[in-house]
Design a protein around this motif. Structure first.
Motif, PDB file in Angstrom:
ATOM      1  N   ILE A   1       0.837  -1.202   0.000  1.00  0.00           N
ATOM      2  CA  ILE A   1       0.000   0.000   0.000  1.00  0.00           C
ATOM      3  C   ILE A   1       0.873   1.255   0.000  1.00  0.00           C
ATOM      4  O   ILE A   1       1.832   1.355   0.771  1.00  0.00           O
ATOM      5  N   ARG A   2       0.538   2.192  -0.873  1.00  0.00           N
ATOM      6  CA  ARG A   2       1.164   3.511  -0.816  1.00  0.00           C
ATOM      7  C   ARG A   2       0.099   4.463  -0.266  1.00  0.00           C
ATOM      8  O   ARG A   2      -0.986   4.591  -0.834  1.00  0.00           O
ATOM      9  N   GLU A   3       0.413   5.096   0.868  1.00  0.00           N
ATOM     10  CA  GLU A   3      -0.521   6.039   1.460  1.00  0.00           C
ATOM     11  C   GLU A   3      -0.256   7.423   0.874  1.00  0.00           C
ATOM     12  O   GLU A   3       0.903   7.840   0.767  1.00  0.00           O
ATOM     13  N   VAL A   4      -1.309   8.130   0.458  1.00  0.00           N
ATOM     14  CA  VAL A   4      -1.132   9.489  -0.062  1.00  0.00           C
ATOM     15  C   VAL A   4      -2.040  10.439   0.711  1.00  0.00           C
ATOM     16  O   VAL A   4      -3.262  10.291   0.703  1.00  0.00           O
ATOM     17  N   ASP A   5      -1.426  11.392   1.396  1.00  0.00           N
ATOM     18  CA  ASP A   5      -2.180  12.459   2.034  1.00  0.00           C
ATOM     19  C   ASP A   5      -2.367  13.540   0.983  1.00  0.00           C
ATOM     20  O   ASP A   5      -1.417  14.195   0.574  1.00  0.00           O
ATOM     21  N   ALA A   6      -3.607  13.699   0.524  1.00  0.00           N
ATOM     22  CA  ALA A   6      -3.856  14.666  -0.547  1.00  0.00           C
ATOM     23  C   ALA A   6      -4.496  15.938  -0.004  1.00  0.00           C
ATOM     24  O   ALA A   6      -5.050  16.723  -0.767  1.00  0.00           O
ATOM     25  N   GLY A   7      -4.407  16.134   1.315  1.00  0.00           N
ATOM     26  CA  GLY A   7      -4.966  17.364   1.874  1.00  0.00           C
ATOM     27  C   GLY A   7      -5.613  17.177   3.234  1.00  0.00           C
ATOM     28  O   GLY A   7      -6.287  18.072   3.728  1.00  0.00           O
ATOM     29  N   SER A   8      -5.410  16.038   3.854  1.00  0.00           N
ATOM     30  CA  SER A   8      -6.118  15.725   5.089  1.00  0.00           C
ATOM     31  C   SER A   8      -5.652  16.587   6.256  1.00  0.00           C
ATOM     32  O   SER A   8      -4.644  17.290   6.170  1.00  0.00           O
ATOM     33  N   CYS A   9      -6.388  16.502   7.380  1.00  0.00           N
ATOM     34  CA  CYS A   9      -6.012  17.254   8.581  1.00  0.00           C
ATOM     35  C   CYS A   9      -4.984  16.464   9.384  1.00  0.00           C
ATOM     36  O   CYS A   9      -4.575  16.902  10.454  1.00  0.00           O
ATOM     37  N   ASN A  10      -4.602  15.295   8.917  1.00  0.00           N
ATOM     38  CA  ASN A  10      -3.620  14.427   9.574  1.00  0.00           C
ATOM     39  C   ASN A  10      -4.261  13.449  10.552  1.00  0.00           C
ATOM     40  O   ASN A  10      -3.592  12.580  11.080  1.00  0.00           O
ATOM     41  N   GLY A  11      -5.561  13.565  10.779  1.00  0.00           N
ATOM     42  CA  GLY A  11      -6.249  12.625  11.669  1.00  0.00           C
ATOM     43  C   GLY A  11      -6.237  11.221  11.084  1.00  0.00           C
ATOM     44  O   GLY A  11      -5.910  10.240  11.766  1.00  0.00           O
ATOM     45  N   CYS A  12      -6.565  11.097   9.793  1.00  0.00           N
ATOM     46  CA  CYS A  12      -6.582   9.784   9.147  1.00  0.00           C
ATOM     47  C   CYS A  12      -5.191   9.151   9.179  1.00  0.00           C
ATOM     48  O   CYS A  12      -5.059   7.943   9.381  1.00  0.00           O
ATOM     49  N   GLU A  13      -4.148   9.993   8.962  1.00  0.00           N
ATOM     50  CA  GLU A  13      -2.783   9.458   8.949  1.00  0.00           C
ATOM     51  C   GLU A  13      -2.453   8.815  10.295  1.00  0.00           C
ATOM     52  O   GLU A  13      -1.811   7.771  10.351  1.00  0.00           O
ATOM     53  N   LEU A  14      -2.890   9.439  11.387  1.00  0.00           N
ATOM     54  CA  LEU A  14      -2.575   8.894  12.707  1.00  0.00           C
ATOM     55  C   LEU A  14      -3.188   7.504  12.874  1.00  0.00           C
ATOM     56  O   LEU A  14      -2.576   6.609  13.455  1.00  0.00           O
ATOM     57  N   GLU A  15      -4.395   7.313  12.359  1.00  0.00           N
ATOM     58  CA  GLU A  15      -5.042   6.009  12.493  1.00  0.00           C
ATOM     59  C   GLU A  15      -4.439   4.992  11.535  1.00  0.00           C
ATOM     60  O   GLU A  15      -4.371   3.796  11.847  1.00  0.00           O
ATOM     61  N   ILE A  16      -3.991   5.446  10.370  1.00  0.00           N
ATOM     62  CA  ILE A  16      -3.319   4.524   9.445  1.00  0.00           C
ATOM     63  C   ILE A  16      -1.992   4.079  10.075  1.00  0.00           C
ATOM     64  O   ILE A  16      -1.609   2.914   9.992  1.00  0.00           O
ATOM     65  N   HIS A  17      -1.317   5.020  10.742  1.00  0.00           N
ATOM     66  CA  HIS A  17      -0.109   4.690  11.494  1.00  0.00           C
ATOM     67  C   HIS A  17      -0.389   3.589  12.513  1.00  0.00           C
ATOM     68  O   HIS A  17       0.403   2.667  12.697  1.00  0.00           O
ATOM     69  N   ALA A  18      -1.529   3.708  13.184  1.00  0.00           N
ATOM     70  CA  ALA A  18      -1.858   2.779  14.257  1.00  0.00           C
ATOM     71  C   ALA A  18      -1.980   1.341  13.743  1.00  0.00           C
ATOM     72  O   ALA A  18      -1.806   0.390  14.506  1.00  0.00           O
ATOM     73  N   LEU A  19      -2.259   1.188  12.436  1.00  0.00           N
ATOM     74  CA  LEU A  19      -2.341  -0.166  11.871  1.00  0.00           C
ATOM     75  C   LEU A  19      -1.034  -0.928  12.071  1.00  0.00           C
ATOM     76  O   LEU A  19      -1.010  -2.148  12.072  1.00  0.00           O
ATOM     77  N   ASN A  20       0.061  -0.154  12.202  1.00  0.00           N
ATOM     78  CA  ASN A  20       1.365  -0.790  12.373  1.00  0.00           C
ATOM     79  C   ASN A  20       1.755  -0.959  13.836  1.00  0.00           C
ATOM     80  O   ASN A  20       2.841  -1.456  14.128  1.00  0.00           O
TER      81      ASN A  20
ATOM     82  N   HIS B   1       5.646  12.339   0.293  1.00  0.00           N
ATOM     83  CA  HIS B   1       6.803  11.822   1.019  1.00  0.00           C
ATOM     84  C   HIS B   1       6.781  10.298   1.087  1.00  0.00           C
ATOM     85  O   HIS B   1       5.776   9.663   0.794  1.00  0.00           O
ATOM     86  N   ALA B   2       7.898   9.734   1.545  1.00  0.00           N
ATOM     87  CA  ALA B   2       8.035   8.283   1.530  1.00  0.00           C
ATOM     88  C   ALA B   2       7.297   7.582   2.662  1.00  0.00           C
ATOM     89  O   ALA B   2       7.138   6.373   2.639  1.00  0.00           O
ATOM     90  N   GLY B   3       6.828   8.297   3.660  1.00  0.00           N
ATOM     91  CA  GLY B   3       6.153   7.632   4.777  1.00  0.00           C
ATOM     92  C   GLY B   3       4.674   7.965   4.800  1.00  0.00           C
ATOM     93  O   GLY B   3       4.123   8.486   3.832  1.00  0.00           O
ATOM     94  N   ILE B   4       4.027   7.629   5.926  1.00  0.00           N
ATOM     95  CA  ILE B   4       2.615   7.973   6.087  1.00  0.00           C
ATOM     96  C   ILE B   4       2.581   9.337   6.758  1.00  0.00           C
ATOM     97  O   ILE B   4       2.359   9.449   7.961  1.00  0.00           O
ATOM     98  N   ILE B   5       2.909  10.373   5.981  1.00  0.00           N
ATOM     99  CA  ILE B   5       2.932  11.719   6.570  1.00  0.00           C
ATOM    100  C   ILE B   5       2.343  12.731   5.612  1.00  0.00           C
ATOM    101  O   ILE B   5       2.043  12.421   4.467  1.00  0.00           O
ATOM    102  N   GLU B   6       2.224  13.961   6.095  1.00  0.00           N
ATOM    103  CA  GLU B   6       1.574  15.001   5.321  1.00  0.00           C
ATOM    104  C   GLU B   6       2.492  15.483   4.195  1.00  0.00           C
ATOM    105  O   GLU B   6       3.700  15.307   4.253  1.00  0.00           O
ATOM    106  N   PRO B   7       1.915  16.104   3.164  1.00  0.00           N
ATOM    107  CA  PRO B   7       2.733  16.532   2.031  1.00  0.00           C
ATOM    108  C   PRO B   7       3.331  17.930   2.176  1.00  0.00           C
ATOM    109  O   PRO B   7       2.718  18.840   2.733  1.00  0.00           O
ATOM    110  N   GLY B   8       4.532  18.085   1.654  1.00  0.00           N
ATOM    111  CA  GLY B   8       5.224  19.370   1.608  1.00  0.00           C
ATOM    112  C   GLY B   8       6.488  19.153   0.811  1.00  0.00           C
ATOM    113  O   GLY B   8       6.874  18.011   0.538  1.00  0.00           O
TER     114      GLY B   8
END
Lengths: 175, 528
Positions: free
Chosen positions: A47-66, B180-187
């Motif tokens: 899986i490649r995760e792409v943050d395309a504009g989120s507030c970062n809340g979803c990213e924190l929960e996707i992180h938690a999967l690990n 970016h290469a991880g599960i992080i925000e873009p910049g």
């Protein structure tokens, strides 16, 4: 070193079989996920995760999967650094206009056959942000989407269930 | 109080310099005082404020029809003031604060892109928040700019920005991002390097600009609280609290004590969750995965209890105008106290391991050094500031309810490296434990919510809250019918992002991730 080993031994394995707060049980979802992945992706889903504009809340929960409780890697799911290595894009939104080109390029860089899941309320329908001069809204307004995982943000179990459903739908559609 | 003493002498100095300042009553902005200044004196005023050793906090503007209003907030010794001026909409020219305060650099460029204010002596007039979704002749925060805008379809990539460049033998560039290469925000990060050493880093942000300031206009109070809770998902409690505090002060309502204590409990829980996750992630960036999994485990347990007690793993949408949307019973209170007892014991063991493991010491000590004078010049906040001698913590130095008299311990160091920023965070976790215990023990009885009466059009309010990254400022002005006319949230990331450019210099490229994580700026909270 002894302290580290001691701690590891004392904590043991916390990875969950039957969480109390969620149904259906985590290992049940996980077992199904593993079966489907085995069948469709040769045992491993990248899986490649792409943050395309989120507030970062979803990213924190996707992180938690690990984290050790969900440990999604044990089901053959892992996150990769490049879209070129990915079977699936997990895209959080809303898609900001400033990320529109980057998201399209990431999509184009992902080899076929590929699955795209839009994550979170914003990814699914624009959420609190909607469509504006700065936001394209839902991920499906920018790239083709195969499935959505709702929630603000979706919990790690919602995410696992959503990934499983997306894989299931793909196999039944014979894509 | 001493806070008034310096203010009096400051006002005296201003009049000596013939800078005409008019103080106006502004109850909604309290504890900040409102000072009106002529546009021509805007730069001189900042010069005097710097001479007085004031900290530059934030700047924001608003379209009032014929004129644009511009505000800048300052702080010293816990006393805030807001300077306000007006410029003609047709000729919106203003001297810059940036020559006196580097912290003003990006906020002024944001105002230039969003509102069309031209800062005459700004040393770097390049666009900042604007990429290519709107034209340089358009300003989204002007009232005649429609929320839908006129975006080109599709929006072109931001590939014509003029970066700084270096040349010379062996100098090369590394472009990174926005994806970016991880599960992080873009910049986007642009490095110039020689061998493994970073000569210079230039940040290019704005990728997750979602138009928050614009789409806030016309919302009702509850809608604004929801939006504020999504300025930066990891700080949902703190941002929602700051926005609600601003609205509640504008409405001049008396807040129920129990609601404020519950907000503080949630804010401290948010701080602990983020610090736990980030300490683990910092260790992971230097391949100490043991700590990553141990801290990740504790964070997960912590978030689960947040959900049990308040109904949401991040406690999103629990802070609402006039109070909170969830109350806790004895059972949840006991569970939280019990969890703190067990976490304190676990963390004591983990801290010992993290603190004297030679391989961690090798990677984290002296890495990403930010000197105290640089931290002060940047206006660094939170753990970034406190690892480099800048102590300011809103809870301690300008306390708001319920933090008054709580005797909070604020850890401050001067070593300024990654290891020290980890140390500050470890201590802040323990301080938050103590606060939560006190708040639970003294939890007042009574209602957790009162109705927010819609204030008159034009009423304004200011919220100041200590988020996990540091001071959050929120400004709200109401329009007709209880609708929001202006919302401006200033995330601490505005002031800590620039420190990363400074502290990563002369480090090796492979240490960039750990330097970045030790600062952990919010992209979403900055790009708005």
């Amino acid at each position: 070193m002894l302290r580290i080993l001691n701690k590891i031994q004392r904590i043991g394995i916390v990875t969950e079989r039957l969480p109390k707060i969620e149904e259906p049980a985590l290992d049940e979802i996980g077992a199904q996920l593993k079966d489907r992945i085995g069948e469709l992706f040769g045992g491993s889903l990248a899986i490649r995760e792409v943050d395309a504009g989120s507030c970062n809340g979803c990213e924190l929960e996707i992180h938690a999967l690990n984290n050790p409780y969900y440990g999604i890697e044990r089901f053959g799911v892992h996150f990769v650094a490049s879209p070129r290595h990915a079977d699936m894009l997990l895209v959080t939104g809303p898609v900001s206009r400033h990320m529109e080109a980057a998201l399209r390029r990431t999509y184009d860089a992902t080899p076929e056959p590929k699955l795209v899941i839009a994550v979170g309320e914003c990814g699914a329908n624009g959420g609190e942000f909607g469509v504006s001069y700065a936001s394209c809204g839902a991920v499906s307004n920018v790239i083709p989407v195969d499935a959505v995982i709702r929630g603000c943000p979706p919990t790690p179990l919602d995410l696992m269930r959503g990934i499983l459903e997306a894989i299931g739908r793909r196999s039944s559609s014979g894509k | 109080m001493t806070t008034n003493a310096w203010m009096t002498s400051f006002l005296g100095r201003l009049s000596l310099r013939e800078i005409n300042v008019q103080e106006e009553p502004a109850p909604g902005l309290a504890p900040a005082r409102l000072l009106k200044i002529g546009a021509g004196d805007w730069g001189h005023f900042a010069h005097e404020a710097r001479n007085q050793d004031c900290r530059w906090v934030a700047a924001w503007g608003e379209d009032n029809g014929e004129e644009l209003t511009v505000n800048a907030a300052f702080e010293k010794d816990g006393a805030y003031f807001i300077a306000r001026t007006q410029v003609k909409r047709a000729t919106p020219i203003l001297p810059s604060h940036t020559p006196y305060y580097v912290a003003a650099d990006r906020p002024e460029r944001h105002m230039q892109d969003m509102l069309g204010v031209v800062f005459t002596d700004h040393p770097d007039p390049r666009r900042w928040t604007r990429h290519r979704a709107w034209k340089d002749s358009e300003f989204p925060l002007r009232k005649d700019f429609p929320t839908a805008g006129h975006p080109p379809a599709p929006t072109p990539p931001n590939d014509n920005y003029r970066f700084l460049f270096a040349h010379g033998s062996g100098v090369y560039e590394i472009p990174v991002g926005p994806v970016h290469a991880g599960i992080i925000e873009p910049g986007h990060f642009r490095f110039q390097a020689v061998g493994e050493t970073v000569l210079n880093l230039e940040e290019r942000l704005g990728y997750v600009h979602k138009g928050i300031e614009k789409i806030a206009e016309g919302r009702d109070a509850a809608g604004l609280a929801r939006l504020a809770g999504r300025v930066s998902g990891d700080s949902t409690v703190a941002h929602a609290w700051a926005a609600c505090m601003a609205m509640e002060k504008a409405a001049a309502i008396e807040m129920p004590a129990r609601a404020l204590s519950l907000r503080a409990i949630m804010a401290e829980r948010e701080r602990v969750a983020n610090h736990l996750g980030d300490i683990g992630a910092i260790c992971n960036d230097v391949s100490f995965t043991f700590a990553f999994y141990q801290f990740g485990r504790l964070r997960e347990l912590w978030q689960r209890l947040s959900r049990e007690a308040f109904g949401h793993r991040f406690m999103m949408d629990v802070v609402v105008p006039g109070g909170v949307a969830a109350d806790i019973g004895d059972q949840a209170s006991a569970a939280m106290q019990k969890q703190i007892v067990s976490l304190r014991r676990e963390l004591a063991g983990l801290y010992n391991i993290v603190e004297d493991l030679p391989s961690l010491e090798d990677r984290l000590d002296t890495t990403g050094y930010l000197a105290p004078d640089a931290a002060k010049a940047f206006g660094a906040l939170g753990y970034v500031g406190r690892a480099s001698g800048v102590a300011f913590d809103v809870r301690k130095h300008a306390p708001y309810a319920p933090y008054q008299g709580m005797n909070l311990e604020v850890p401050v160091f001067t070593q300024g490296d990654v290891a020290t920023r980890v140390e500050v965070r470890m201590r802040e976790i323990l301080a938050s434990f103590t606060l939560i215990e006190k708040l639970l023990a003294d939890l007042p009885a009574g209602p957790v919510h009162v109705a927010l009466t819609s204030p008159a059009a034009g009423t304004e309010g200011l919220g100041l809250v200590e988020g996990f990254r540091g001071e959050i400022l929120a400004y709200v002005r109401f329009g007709d019918g209880g609708r929001i006319a202006r919302y401006f949230p200033r995330d601490p990331s505005w002031l800590t992002w620039p420190t990363l450019e400074k502290l990563v210099r002369d480090n090796i490229v492979p240490d960039f991730p750990v330097c970045n994580k030790s600062v952990n700026g919010s992209y979403s909270g900055h790009d708005l």
